[in-house]
Structure formats: C-alpha cells, structure tokens
Design a protein around this motif. Structure first.
Motif, short mmCIF file in Angstrom:
data_model
loop_
_atom_site.label_atom_id
_atom_site.label_comp_id
_atom_site.label_asym_id
_atom_site.label_seq_id
_atom_site.Cartn_x
_atom_site.Cartn_y
_atom_site.Cartn_z
N GLN A 169 32.89 31.97 36.55
CA GLN A 169 31.51 32.08 37.02
C GLN A 169 30.52 31.69 35.92
O GLN A 169 29.50 31.06 36.18
CB GLN A 169 31.23 33.52 37.47
CG GLN A 169 29.82 33.78 37.98
CD GLN A 169 29.49 32.95 39.19
OE1 GLN A 169 30.14 33.05 40.22
NE2 GLN A 169 28.46 32.11 39.07
N ASN A 170 30.78 32.12 34.68
CA ASN A 170 29.93 31.78 33.52
C ASN A 170 28.49 32.24 33.68
O ASN A 170 27.54 31.54 33.30
CB ASN A 170 29.95 30.26 33.26
CG ASN A 170 31.34 29.74 32.97
OD1 ASN A 170 32.09 30.37 32.24
ND2 ASN A 170 31.68 28.60 33.55
N GLY A 171 28.30 33.43 34.23
CA GLY A 171 26.95 33.94 34.41
C GLY A 171 26.25 33.34 35.61
O GLY A 171 26.87 32.62 36.42
N SER A 186 28.48 38.60 46.53
CA SER A 186 28.03 39.51 45.49
C SER A 186 27.73 38.76 44.19
O SER A 186 28.44 37.82 43.83
CB SER A 186 29.09 40.58 45.23
OG SER A 186 28.76 41.35 44.09
N THR A 187 26.72 39.20 43.48
CA THR A 187 26.38 38.63 42.18
C THR A 187 26.48 39.69 41.09
O THR A 187 25.75 39.65 40.10
CB THR A 187 24.95 38.03 42.21
OG1 THR A 187 24.03 39.06 42.58
CG2 THR A 187 24.87 36.89 43.19
N GLY A 192 33.23 37.02 36.44
CA GLY A 192 34.30 36.91 37.42
C GLY A 192 34.56 35.47 37.84
O GLY A 192 34.23 34.52 37.14
N GLU A 193 35.16 35.32 39.02
CA GLU A 193 35.48 34.00 39.54
C GLU A 193 34.25 33.33 40.14
O GLU A 193 33.41 33.98 40.77
CB GLU A 193 36.57 34.09 40.61
CG GLU A 193 37.96 34.33 40.06
CD GLU A 193 39.03 33.99 41.08
OE1 GLU A 193 38.70 33.88 42.27
OE2 GLU A 193 40.19 33.81 40.67
N GLN A 461 26.29 26.41 40.53
CA GLN A 461 25.68 26.23 39.21
C GLN A 461 26.38 27.11 38.18
O GLN A 461 26.73 28.25 38.47
CB GLN A 461 24.19 26.57 39.26
CG GLN A 461 23.32 25.50 39.87
CD GLN A 461 21.84 25.70 39.54
OE1 GLN A 461 21.50 26.17 38.46
NE2 GLN A 461 20.97 25.33 40.48
N THR A 462 26.58 26.58 36.99
CA THR A 462 27.21 27.21 35.82
C THR A 462 28.72 27.39 35.97
O THR A 462 29.40 27.71 34.99
CB THR A 462 26.59 28.58 35.47
OG1 THR A 462 27.01 29.57 36.43
CG2 THR A 462 25.08 28.52 35.43
N ASP A 463 29.28 27.21 37.16
CA ASP A 463 30.71 27.44 37.37
C ASP A 463 31.53 26.36 36.66
O ASP A 463 31.08 25.22 36.48
CB ASP A 463 31.07 27.42 38.85
CG ASP A 463 30.46 28.58 39.62
OD1 ASP A 463 29.72 29.37 38.99
OD2 ASP A 463 30.71 28.68 40.83
#
Length: 493
Positions: A169-171, A186-187, A192-193, A461-463
């Motif tokens: 996920q990278n935030g 969920s955020t 996490g993934e 985004q960011t993944d």
C-alpha cells in the motif's frame, strides 16, 4: 527470472535440471587363462577402454521486454534501468531489455536463427533478471516480455512458475483515501496490501512467432487453404523424413478438423526421383483429411537435387484452384536450391499472387535461404529447427500461428501469479492432444503482457507490486509421467 533451482531437499535430483559431470571410465577386467604350468596352451581376451558419458539437459532463456507508457518519457524510463540503454521504439513504446543483445538487428529474427545454446551468447543461465522495474505507472500503461527458452541437447518437460512477492500500500494520498472510501475499502492500514495487483490485467500465451503480440487466430478471415510443399530429396531420409511426415499431418489435421469447414489442404512434393518437372502435386486441395494424410505418408526421400523454386510454383498452381482469397503455402526444405527456378523469383511470383508463405528449414538450409521466398515480415514467417527431432514441433508452431496462438492464462496480476505458483505444465506441441516434451534445438516463446486499464483511478496511487516468473525443465526420456515440481506435495514424490 531464474532457470536454476536448488531442490535437492524436495527429491528433484541432478537428472532433472541438469546432469552434472559424466560417468567415469568403467573398466572390465581382462580375462586370462593358463592351463597347467606351461605356456603352450594359453589365451586372453579383454574389453578395454570402456566409458560412458552422461548427456546434458540445460535450460537457457533470452527475452525482449517493452514498456508502453506514452511519448516523451525516454529519460525517465532509462533512469529506471541503469544496466540497459533503453531505446525509444516510437509511439510511446520503449525497449527496456534484450538478451541476447543483437544491436541493430531484429531480435525476433535472430532468436529463431541463432544457436542459442552457444555459451558465448551469455543467455540467462542461472541468473535472476528483473524485466520490469517501473515507477509512476499510470492508467493506460502496459508492458510485455517475450521469453524465448531453449532446451540444450536432450528433450525435456517444462513448467512455468510465478509468485507475487509484494503488493504494498505504501501509505495513502488524499485522493487515494477519497477513492478507496467511495469504494467501501478500509484505509486503516497504510502498511497493508494495496490494490494494484488486483487492478493490473495479465495475459500469458504461447507466442508462436515470437513477435511480442498475442494473436488469437484467423477466425474473422474466413476459410483458408494451405498447400504443404515438402522436400523429397535424398538428404531428407531417415528420421528427418519421418519427422516431416508427422509434422505435416498434424498441421493438416489442425486445419481440417478444428478450423472452418470450408478449409482445404493440398500436398506438393519437390525433388523426388522420377518427376518430369522436379515437383508434383500429389494431392490437390481437399477438405478430406484422410486423403491428405495418405498423400503425406507417401513422402519419399530419394531425389538427387533440391528444386525449391519449382516446388513453390507447382504448389501455387494448386492454390490457384481455391475459390477463397486466404491462401497459404508452408514449405519445408533441408538444403539450398540447385535446380530449376531460383527460389527468390518463384517466391515473388507466389507472393504477388497473394499467397502468404511460411518457410521451414532444417539441415543445410540457412535463414537467408528461407528469407528469399518467405512472406514479409520474414521474422514471423521463417521457422528453423536446429535439430531434426524438432521438425514436428516447427510444423506445430506454424499450425498454431494459422489457427490462433494458445492462451496459457488470463486474469489479474494476483490471480495470474497464484495460478503460476502451482506450476503450469507447458506443452511442447500445441497441435497434438496429449502434452509433449519440448524438443532440443528449437526456439519457442512465451509472451507475458500486463496492462493497468485506463479506467483505474486514484485507488492505486502509491501502491507497488513485485513478482517473479521462472521456468523449470526436466528430462523426458524414461520419464513419461513427470511430477509437477511445484505441487504442494512434490517433496513426497
């Protein structure tokens, strides 16, 4: 990617991936007999200098990878690949990797022409090479790798494997949070993934002509007629003749029993002994497979010359009788033309008549010889078998090209890697019902394409994702029922 796997703990021994070393000299003691104490009656026989050497089974890989990410990004993409000089291929497509490095030559042509078991070519052999190393992937971007693998020496069973090693996920960014909440996701776990592995679409297929393009077939082109033009010269004798017969029959069966009901196949032999004009139609175009099979079975190997051009012209004379426009000629030869019309001139006549020509070669013929009469682009119409045992599979590659390339798997990146992780048994001959091992001395390609669809939004985004792809080879001789080395219980086998 890797083609080396240390699996001694799972029961997969040296005979599977590679036979290491040789069986040393085994001496049989000489036998001598002496009667009494005299030398008048004596004798001695022996079996000296006995030795046995193990063969080889070596899997080598080469590849060509591209990234489609829009124009004007050469410097950006090149920075992601410090060990490769990324090339702008035009239209927003970038060459991001290539082994062997063929310079200004065409990779697709060279991998089907070279002896890729030559150690000087430095193919992927025990190394792990990431073919995709990309940042800032945007919706609409895609990438493709065509992997060419080579069984050096003995034929082998081959499996393909893969693994999703990261789906991070990278935030979150603010737009990403909004998108995920709108989707009901969920955020709460920035570590996490992510969603990228489920958003990327992947297609894996047998790329018969190694052209980096998945071609499902000619279903929309209507009926097709195929003229098999086969070399009957004396050098085609023995296993070369038998392999040609088996391959030609398999191609004809594929076209006539699995294709359009109006498909037809004809058979022409050239350079057989006794022909008045060096070539002869032995079975005119027909939809009856039994008749075609019988004609192919009669293929001799007794001619004293090689008249490829005459074969082309005679085969074309049969194709002219077909009422539809989709005409194809498949020519197999093992030598260079030394009688009758020059192949280049005959090839021009055939191509000008609208016939698509595939050139298949073995033995003394060369890539340049075949290109003289093959259709353009020649890299998609020339197939070469380095070894006689690969001839049948060369015909199978053409059959699959005509009928449509076979899909191995299609799904999301996560689904694809989960499927590959269980080990996918690859088939050396897609034109036959049963799975067959891959012949040595023949280039075969697997295509893998990924795409981030244009309708994917801020939720990725960011993944980031990482994944591995690999191949495993195992000898096929004396091994008719191989065990999947990636099966969960393989260590018990």
């Amino acid at each position: 990617m890797t083609d080396e796997r240390e699996r001694d703990d799972s029961g997969i021994g040296l005979s599977r991936r590679r036979v290491l070393g040789g069986i040393g000299a085994i001496g049989v003691a000489s036998a001598g007999a002496a009667l009494g104490t005299t030398a008048y009656f004596s004798d001695g026989e022996g079996f000296a200098g006995n030795s046995l050497s193990a063969g080889e089974l070596d899997l080598k890989l080469d590849y060509k990878s591209t990234y489609t990410g829009g124009p004007g990004r050469l410097a950006e993409v090149d920075a992601m690949y410090p060990d490769f000089d990324v090339e702008d291929l035009g239209d927003g497509v970038y060459l991001t990797g290539e082994v062997p490095d063929v310079g200004s030559l065409d990779w697709t042509t060279k991998v089907q022409e070279l002896d890729l078991c030559d150690p000087e070519l430095n193919l992927v052999n025990g190394d792990e090479i990431p073919v995709f190393t990309l940042e800032d992937v945007k919706p609409g971007d895609s990438g493709e790798v065509t992997i060419s693998f080579h069984i050096c020496d003995n034929p082998a069973w081959v499996w393909m494997t893969g693994e999703l090693t990261e789906n991070a996920q990278n935030g979150y960014t603010e737009p990403e949070v909004d998108a995920l909440e709108a989707m009901g996701v969920s955020t709460d776990d920035p570590d996490g993934e992510g969603q990228l592995a489920d958003a990327i679409d992947v297609t894996v297929w047998y790329d018969e002509d190694c052209d980096n393009v998945y071609e499902p077939g000619r279903g929309d082109d209507g009926p097709v007629c195929v003229e098999l033009v086969l070399d009957a010269s004396g050098s085609m004798s023995g296993s070369r003749n038998q392999q040609t017969i088996a391959g030609a029959k398999a191609l004809a069966e594929k076209i006539l029993t699995e294709g359009d009901p109006d498909n037809q196949v004809g058979v022409t032999f050239f350079s057989a002994a006794g022909y008045d004009e060096s070539a002869q139609v032995v079975q005119s175009l027909t939809g009856d497979y039994a008749s075609v099979e019988s004609a192919i079975d009669s293929l001799p190997a007794d001619g004293g010359s090689t008249a490829i051009g005459e074969g082309l012209l005679t085969g074309q004379s049969d194709l002219e009788n077909y009422t539809h426009d989709n005409r194809v000629m498949v020519v197999l030869t093992d030598g260079q033309n030394n009688a009758g019309t020059a192949p280049a001139n005959a090839g021009d006549t055939v191509k000008n008549a609208g016939t698509e020509t595939y050139a298949l070669g073995v033995g003394g013929t060369t890539q340049a010889d075949l290109e003289e009469f093959a259709s353009e682009p020649t890299d998609e119409h020339v197939f070469f078998a380095v070894d006689d045992a690969a001839i049948e599979q060369v015909f199978a590659q053409v059959a699959e090209t005509l009928a449509g390339e076979t899909l191995i798997y299609e799904g999301t990146l996560r689904e694809t890697m989960e499927h590959l992780s269980e080990g996918v048994a690859l088939d050396g001959n897609r034109s036959s019902e049963a799975r067959e091992p891959f012949a040595g001395g023949l280039t075969q390609c697997i295509g893998l394409e990924w795409e981030l669809p244009i309708d994917v939004g801020n939720e990725v985004q960011t993944d980031s994702v990482s994944f591995d792809v690999g191949f495993y080879a195992e000898q096929s001789r004396h091994n008719d029922d191989p065990t999947n080395p990636f099966a969960a219980d393989s260590s018990a086998q």
